[in-house]
Design an enzyme around this catalytic site. Structure first.
Site, PDB file in Angstrom:
ATOM      1  N   SER A 107       3.581  -1.104   5.893  1.00 19.49           N
ATOM      2  CA  SER A 107       2.608  -0.794   6.936  1.00 19.49           C
ATOM      3  C   SER A 107       3.033   0.480   7.667  1.00 19.49           C
ATOM      4  CB  SER A 107       2.453  -1.979   7.898  1.00 19.49           C
ATOM      5  OG  SER A 107       1.355  -1.779   8.772  1.00 19.49           O
ATOM      6  N   GLU A 196      -2.061   0.605   0.110  1.00 19.48           N
ATOM      7  CA  GLU A 196      -2.454  -0.669   0.718  1.00 19.48           C
ATOM      8  C   GLU A 196      -3.211  -0.320   1.988  1.00 19.48           C
ATOM      9  OE1 GLU A 196      -1.133  -2.044   3.648  1.00 19.48           O
ATOM     10  OE2 GLU A 196       0.867  -1.191   3.915  1.00 19.48           O
ATOM     11  N   HIS A 266      -0.650  -5.999   3.424  1.00 22.53           N
ATOM     12  CA  HIS A 266      -0.884  -6.937   4.516  1.00 22.53           C
ATOM     13  C   HIS A 266      -1.351  -8.290   3.989  1.00 22.53           C
ATOM     14  CE1 HIS A 266      -0.618  -3.230   6.800  1.00 22.53           C
ATOM     15  NE2 HIS A 266      -0.518  -3.951   7.895  1.00 22.53           N
TER      16      HIS A 266
END
Length: 300
Positions: A107, A196, A266
């Site tokens: 992230s 992602e 995630h």
């Protein structure tokens, strides 16, 4: 390549981005010790400044302390959130080059992965908790791991095309990759791009980020694209388009194999994998394989 870790080695726990709850810190210490390593908690990880784990100076200091300490053999970030981008100019990359050690996270930690990749040091994309926790340990110890298998039932898997590609794996969170343009630019010719994406805004955020990467030339020469979780976009439609339409429109310009539906990003239990090493993407078989070096040699 950072040397393989051995039982008893010290691993630093730092917070370059947002702060975490006390129970998560305790659980992280337990995880590291369960791997057979010593957990060294950064002096300032319990700091709080709004959504940040303390001031920029304190968060960078913990990270630099870990990079400069010869006893520390790897670095695990406690969580993502926000704030990693602020530290890029303050990290001691000379220390990282002199004594390479991997960093673990995903992230917002994508900014750190970009810096590690820019410095030439592989890093681990993924979390250190959950049922795939032992994969991180195996990667740090240069033990064999299984290829990451795409999940045909995961939202977005229908983006998969055909073909294969080989090259060093780079990437992470889409928004963070776009934010790094002009700060940490890198020639990705011959690389495989990992993406992602989580929905912090509408489809325009995905469109703008991918367009920025395309127009800046950041994706020139990319050989393949690996797509992980598209968290938050399930069932989301904007004027007839879904995130899949945006990705097909933008990534289609690259004309390279795409493998989607990978259990990365995630998710409750994302599968960790190594960035910065030679990898193979097989869209037909649905696998992404990082060729992790053994303790004695690189694989043939």
């Amino acid at each position: 390549m950072p040397p393989a870790l051995s039982p008893g080695d010290a691993v630093a726990l730092v917070a370059p981005a947002s702060w975490c709850e006390a129970q998560w810190l305790a659980a992280s210490v337990s995880t590291i010790e369960g791997w057979g390593f010593q957990a060294r908690v950064g002096k300032r990880v319990e700091g709080r400044l709004g959504y940040l784990a303390g001031s920029d100076q304190d968060r960078a200091a913990d990270l630099n302390d870990a990079l400069r300490d010869p006893e520390i053999r790897a670095i695990v970030t406690l969580r993502g959130g926000c704030g990693s981008l602020r530290l890029l100019a303050d990290i001691d990359t000379d220390a990282l080059r002199a004594d390479p050690k991997s960093i673990v996270g995903f992230s917002d930690i994508t900014a750190m992965h970009k810096l590690w990749g820019h410095t030439g040091v592989p890093s681990v994309h993924g979390g250190h908790g959950g049922r795939h926790s032992d994969v991180v340990r195996r990667l740090l110890m240069h033990e064999p791991t299984e290829p990451v298998q795409a999940d045909a039932d995961q939202f977005g898997s229908e983006l998969t095309t055909t073909g294969t590609a080989t090259g060093p794996l780079v990437g992470g969170n889409l928004e963070m990759l776009a934010r790094c343009v002009g700060i940490l630019d890198r020639n990705l010719d011959g690389h495989i791009l990992l993406l992602e994406i989580n929905r912090s805004a509408g489809l325009g955020m995905v469109d703008r980020a991918l367009t920025q990467l395309l127009l800046s030339g950041s994706l020139d020469g990319v050989r393949g694209v690996a797509v992980g979780a598209l968290e938050g976009f399930e069932g989301y439609v904007d004027r007839g388009w879904t995130v899949l339409d945006v990705l097909r429109d933008r990534l289609g310009l690259l004309d390279v194999p795409i493998l989607a539906g990978l259990p990365l990003g995630h998710l409750d239990d994302p599968v960790p994998l190594l960035l910065g090493v030679m990898s193979s993407l097989d869209a037909d078989a649905g696998t992404l394989t990082a060729h992790v070096p053994t303790r004695t040699r690189w694989p043939a």
